[in-house]
Design a protein around this motif. Structure first.
Motif, PDB file in Angstrom:
ATOM      1  N   ILE A   1       0.863  -1.184   0.000  1.00 49.69           N
ATOM      2  CA  ILE A   1       0.000   0.000   0.000  1.00 49.69           C
ATOM      3  C   ILE A   1       0.896   1.229   0.000  1.00 49.69           C
ATOM      4  O   ILE A   1       1.743   1.393   0.881  1.00 49.69           O
ATOM      5  CB  ILE A   1      -0.934   0.006   1.221  1.00 49.69           C
ATOM      6  N   GLN A   2       0.712   2.073  -0.999  1.00 47.60           N
ATOM      7  CA  GLN A   2       1.527   3.277  -1.115  1.00 47.60           C
ATOM      8  C   GLN A   2       0.685   4.388  -1.717  1.00 47.60           C
ATOM      9  O   GLN A   2      -0.307   4.136  -2.396  1.00 47.60           O
ATOM     10  CB  GLN A   2       2.758   3.003  -1.982  1.00 47.60           C
ATOM     11  N   GLY A   3       1.110   5.616  -1.460  1.00 46.04           N
ATOM     12  CA  GLY A   3       0.321   6.760  -1.885  1.00 46.04           C
ATOM     13  C   GLY A   3       0.502   7.129  -3.345  1.00 46.04           C
ATOM     14  O   GLY A   3       1.513   6.804  -3.977  1.00 46.04           O
ATOM     15  N   VAL A   4      -0.506   7.803  -3.887  1.00 42.03           N
ATOM     16  CA  VAL A   4      -0.444   8.308  -5.256  1.00 42.03           C
ATOM     17  C   VAL A   4       0.787   9.189  -5.416  1.00 42.03           C
ATOM     18  O   VAL A   4       1.107  10.016  -4.561  1.00 42.03           O
ATOM     19  CB  VAL A   4      -1.721   9.114  -5.585  1.00 42.03           C
TER      20      VAL A   4
ATOM     21  N   LYS B   1      -2.089  -1.711  -3.687  1.00 42.00           N
ATOM     22  CA  LYS B   1      -3.164  -0.761  -3.437  1.00 42.00           C
ATOM     23  C   LYS B   1      -2.560   0.639  -3.366  1.00 42.00           C
ATOM     24  O   LYS B   1      -1.478   0.839  -2.807  1.00 42.00           O
ATOM     25  CB  LYS B   1      -3.872  -1.087  -2.119  1.00 42.00           C
ATOM     26  N   VAL B   2      -3.279   1.601  -3.931  1.00 41.54           N
ATOM     27  CA  VAL B   2      -2.780   2.974  -4.007  1.00 41.54           C
ATOM     28  C   VAL B   2      -3.645   3.871  -3.123  1.00 41.54           C
ATOM     29  O   VAL B   2      -4.862   3.972  -3.323  1.00 41.54           O
ATOM     30  CB  VAL B   2      -2.776   3.480  -5.466  1.00 41.54           C
ATOM     31  N   SER B   3      -3.011   4.504  -2.141  1.00 41.87           N
ATOM     32  CA  SER B   3      -3.728   5.429  -1.264  1.00 41.87           C
ATOM     33  C   SER B   3      -4.018   6.734  -1.995  1.00 41.87           C
ATOM     34  O   SER B   3      -3.203   7.205  -2.798  1.00 41.87           O
ATOM     35  CB  SER B   3      -2.901   5.729  -0.011  1.00 41.87           C
ATOM     36  N   PHE B   4      -5.178   7.322  -1.688  1.00 47.38           N
ATOM     37  CA  PHE B   4      -5.520   8.616  -2.285  1.00 47.38           C
ATOM     38  C   PHE B   4      -6.483   9.332  -1.348  1.00 47.38           C
ATOM     39  O   PHE B   4      -7.077   8.731  -0.448  1.00 47.38           O
ATOM     40  CB  PHE B   4      -6.157   8.436  -3.665  1.00 47.38           C
TER      41      PHE B   4
END
Length: 497
Positions: free
Chosen positions: A48-51, A132-135
C-alpha cells in the motif's frame, strides 16, 4: 557367431545380432533445482503506497541453472507496457518491478513467471502481490449544514462525512475555532467514521466553527490533509438532574483485513449525567476481565484489539455493556478478522520421483477466513480436471497413470479475497530403460559392411551406450556412430568368416 552359406559363384554371410550386446548405461546426473521465487518486499503479499510515490515489488529468484526467462504479470495478463515502471535486475538474484510515480491505474495483482530457459517447459509462478494505491479527495462543498442542537447534559454527534479516500490507517482530527479538539472521557473522535462525539454537552461546547480534518500520512506533503466545512453546535435548555445511560456511539459489525491493519477498535461511547456510566466488555458472552496482548481496556470509549501474528483469531461477537446504579444498556457487534491462507500442509520442498504408470497424490491444505479456494499449476499453467488430474477433498490433487509428460513444476495456490499463498515441488517421473530400436539379424555378402542400429529410452534417459562383440570389447576396426539422441549405429566395415 558366423554362419557361412556358399552359393555357386559367391559367398554370403549372416551375422546373428545376438552376439552384439547393446547395453544402456545410466550415469549419475548432476542435481538440479527447479526455478522458484521468494517475495522479499513487501513481505506480507500486499503493498500500500500513496499516489505519486515511488515503490517496488522485489523477488529473490533462484534456480539451477538460473532461470533465463522472467516475465511479469498484472491481473493475469503479461505486462508489455513499462512506460510507468521498469524492471531492475542489477542486484543478481533480486529482481524488482519499480514504479516511479504510482497512479490509481497501477492497482492490481502482480506476480512473476520464471522459466529455466526459453526452450524448456519447466516454469513456476510466484506468490501474488496486491498493490493498493492510497488517495484522498477534497471534501464536497454542500453549502454548509444545519446547526446541531442538543439538550444540555445530553450528547451530540458531529458528522465528519469524509471525502472519498483509501488508506489503512487514516487519522481524523477536529478543530473548534482553529483550536484542536482533545479527546477525553466525554469527547471522542470515531476511528471508523471520523465523527466527533461529545457527551455531557455543556455551554463551553458551543461553537459555530467545528471542522473535521482527515490525514493520510502515506501521501505527499500538500496532498495528505483535507479539511471539511464548518459545523455549528448549539445547546438549549438546562441540564437535567439525571440522564440515564444512553448509547451515543454503538459498536458496529466490521470485517477486518488482517493484511492491512494490526490493531483496530470496537467503539462504544455512552452518555449519562451527572456521571458517565461504567462500561464492561464481553466476547461471545464471556467477560473480558483485564487487558492483555490482544485486548486493551485502558480507554473508556473503545476496546482496542491487536490481531496476534500467530495463533488465535479474535473474531467473534463483542458486547458493550454500560450501567449505573439504576439502569443497564448494551449493544453487540460481530467482528470478523479476515486472514489470507496459511498452509497447514504443503508440497515437499524438493524433487519428488515416482515410477511411470503409478498414481501420485499431492496434498495441499490451508487455513483462512474466509475459507480458501485452491488452484493447481503445472509449469505455471493452470491444471483443469480431466481423466488424469483429479481434485480430491478441496486442495488435494491426484495424478493418475504418470508418464514422462507428467514431469514438471507443480504448484498449489490457496487464495481468498484477502491474499494467497503458494507451495511448489518438482515432480520427476522415472521410466525404466527399454529398447525403442533393437538390433536385428542381418545378411550381407562376404567382405561387405554390416550395420546394426539400436536406440534406448527411459527417464532419466541413458547417458552412454556400449556394444559388445561375442561378449568382449569390439575390435578396433569396428565403427560406432551416434546418429541421434540415445541411438547408436554399429558397423563392421568388412565382414570376415
Amino acid at each position: 557367431g558366423i554362419n557361412a552359406e556358399y552359393g555357386e559363384n559367391q559367398s554370403r554371410i549372416m551375422l546373428e545380432s545376438a552376439v552384439l550386446l547393446f547395453i544402456l548405461v545410466i550415469l549419475a546426473h548432476g542435481t538440479s533445482t527447479w526455478p522458484s521465487t521468494r517475495l522479499i518486499y513487501p513481505p506480507s503479499g500486499i503493498l500500500i503506497q500513496g499516489v505519486g510515490r515511488a515503490t517496488n515489488i522485489t523477488f529473490d529468484v533462484t534456480g539451477t541453472p538460473f532461470p533465463e526467462e522472467r516475465k511479469w504479470y498484472k491481473d493475469g495478463e503479461e505486462i508489455t507496457d513499462f512506460s510507468n515502471m521498469n524492471v531492475d535486475e542489477s542486484l543478481g538474484n533480486l529482481i524488482s518491478l519499480k514504479f516511479n510515480s504510482l497512479a490509481k491505474a497501477n492497482e492490481g495483482v502482480y506476480y512473476m513467471i520464471v522459466r529455466e530457459s526459453k526452450n524448456t517447459q519447466e516454469a513456476s509462478k510466484s506468490l501474488e502481490v496486491r498493490l493498493k494505491v492510497s488517495f484522498l479527495e477534497a471534501f464536497q462543498d454542500n453549502g454548509g449544514t444545519d446547526p446541531i442542537t442538543v439538550q444540555l447534559g445530553g450528547y451530540a454527534v458531529l458528522p465528519c462525512n469524509p471525502p472519498r479516500y483509501f488508506a489503512t490507517t487514516p487519522k481524523f482530527e477536529w478543530h473548534k475555532g482553529g483550536t484542536k479538539v482533545l479527546e477525553s472521557d466525554s469527547v471522542y473522535i470515531s476511528d471508523i467514521t471520523g465523527d466527533l462525539v461529545i457527551m455531557q454537552v455543556a455551554p463551553n461546547h458551543y461553537s459555530a466553527d467545528y471542522r473535521c480534518s482527515i490525514i493520510i500520512d502515506s501521501l505527499r506533503d500538500g496532498e495528505k490533509l483535507k479539511q471539511g466545512p464548518p459545523i455549528s453546535l448549539i445547546a438549549t435548555g438546562s441540564a437535567a438532574s439525571y440522564v440515564p445511560p444512553e448509547m451515543a456511539l454503538a459498536p458496529q459489525d466490521r470485517s477486518i483485513d488482517a493484511q492491512m491493519i494490526e490493531t483496530f477498535r470496537v467503539e462504544c461511547a455512552v452518555n449519562g449525567y451527572p456521571a458517565l456510566p461504567s462500561i464492561r466488555w464481553f466476547k461471545d458472552n464471556i467477560k473480558i476481565t483485564a487487558s492483555s496482548m490482544i485486548y486493551d481496556l485502558q480507554k473508556r470509549n473503545y476496546l482496542q484489539i491487536t490481531i496476534p501474528r500467530r495463533g488465535g483469531n479474535p473474531s467473534g461477537q463483542y458486547r458493550c455493556e454500560a450501567f449505573d446504579s439504576t439502569r443497564t444498556i448494551s449493544r453487540s457487534a460481530n467482528i470478523v478478522i479476515q486472514t489470507k491462507p496459511i498452509l497447514t500442509t504443503g508440497l515437499p520442498d524438493a524433487e519428488v520421483k515416482k515410477a511411470a504408470e503409478s498414481t501420485l497424490d499431492l496434498s495441499c491444505e490451508a487455513d483462512s477466513i474466509p475459507s480458501p479456494s485452491y488452484r493447481w499449476y503445472r509449469n505455471a499453467v493452470e491444471i483443469i480436471p480431466d481423466d488424469i488430474h483429479r481434485f480430491v477433498d478441496g486442495g488435494n490433487l491426484t495424478i493418475i497413470n504418470l508418464s514422462a509428460q507428467s514431469r514438471g513444476v507443480y504448484q498449489c495456490e490457496a487464495h481468498n479475497t484477502i491474499g494467497s499463498t503458494i507451495s511448489s515441488s518438482m515432480i520427476r517421473v522415472q521410466e525404466r530403460l527399454t529398447f525403442v530400436i533393437r538390433p536385428q539379424d542381418v545378411e550381407v555378402f562376404l567382405g561387405r559392411a554390416a550395420t546394426f542400429n539400436c536406440q534406448g529410452m527411459g527417464n532419466p534417459g541413458p547417458t552412454s551406450l556400449r556394444w559388445e562383440f561375442n561378449g568382449q570389447t569390439p575390435p578396433d576396426n569396428h565403427e560406432f556412430t551416434n546418429t541421434m539422441e540415445n541411438q547408436d549405429t554399429y558397423t563392421i566395415p568388412r565382414t570376415l568368416r
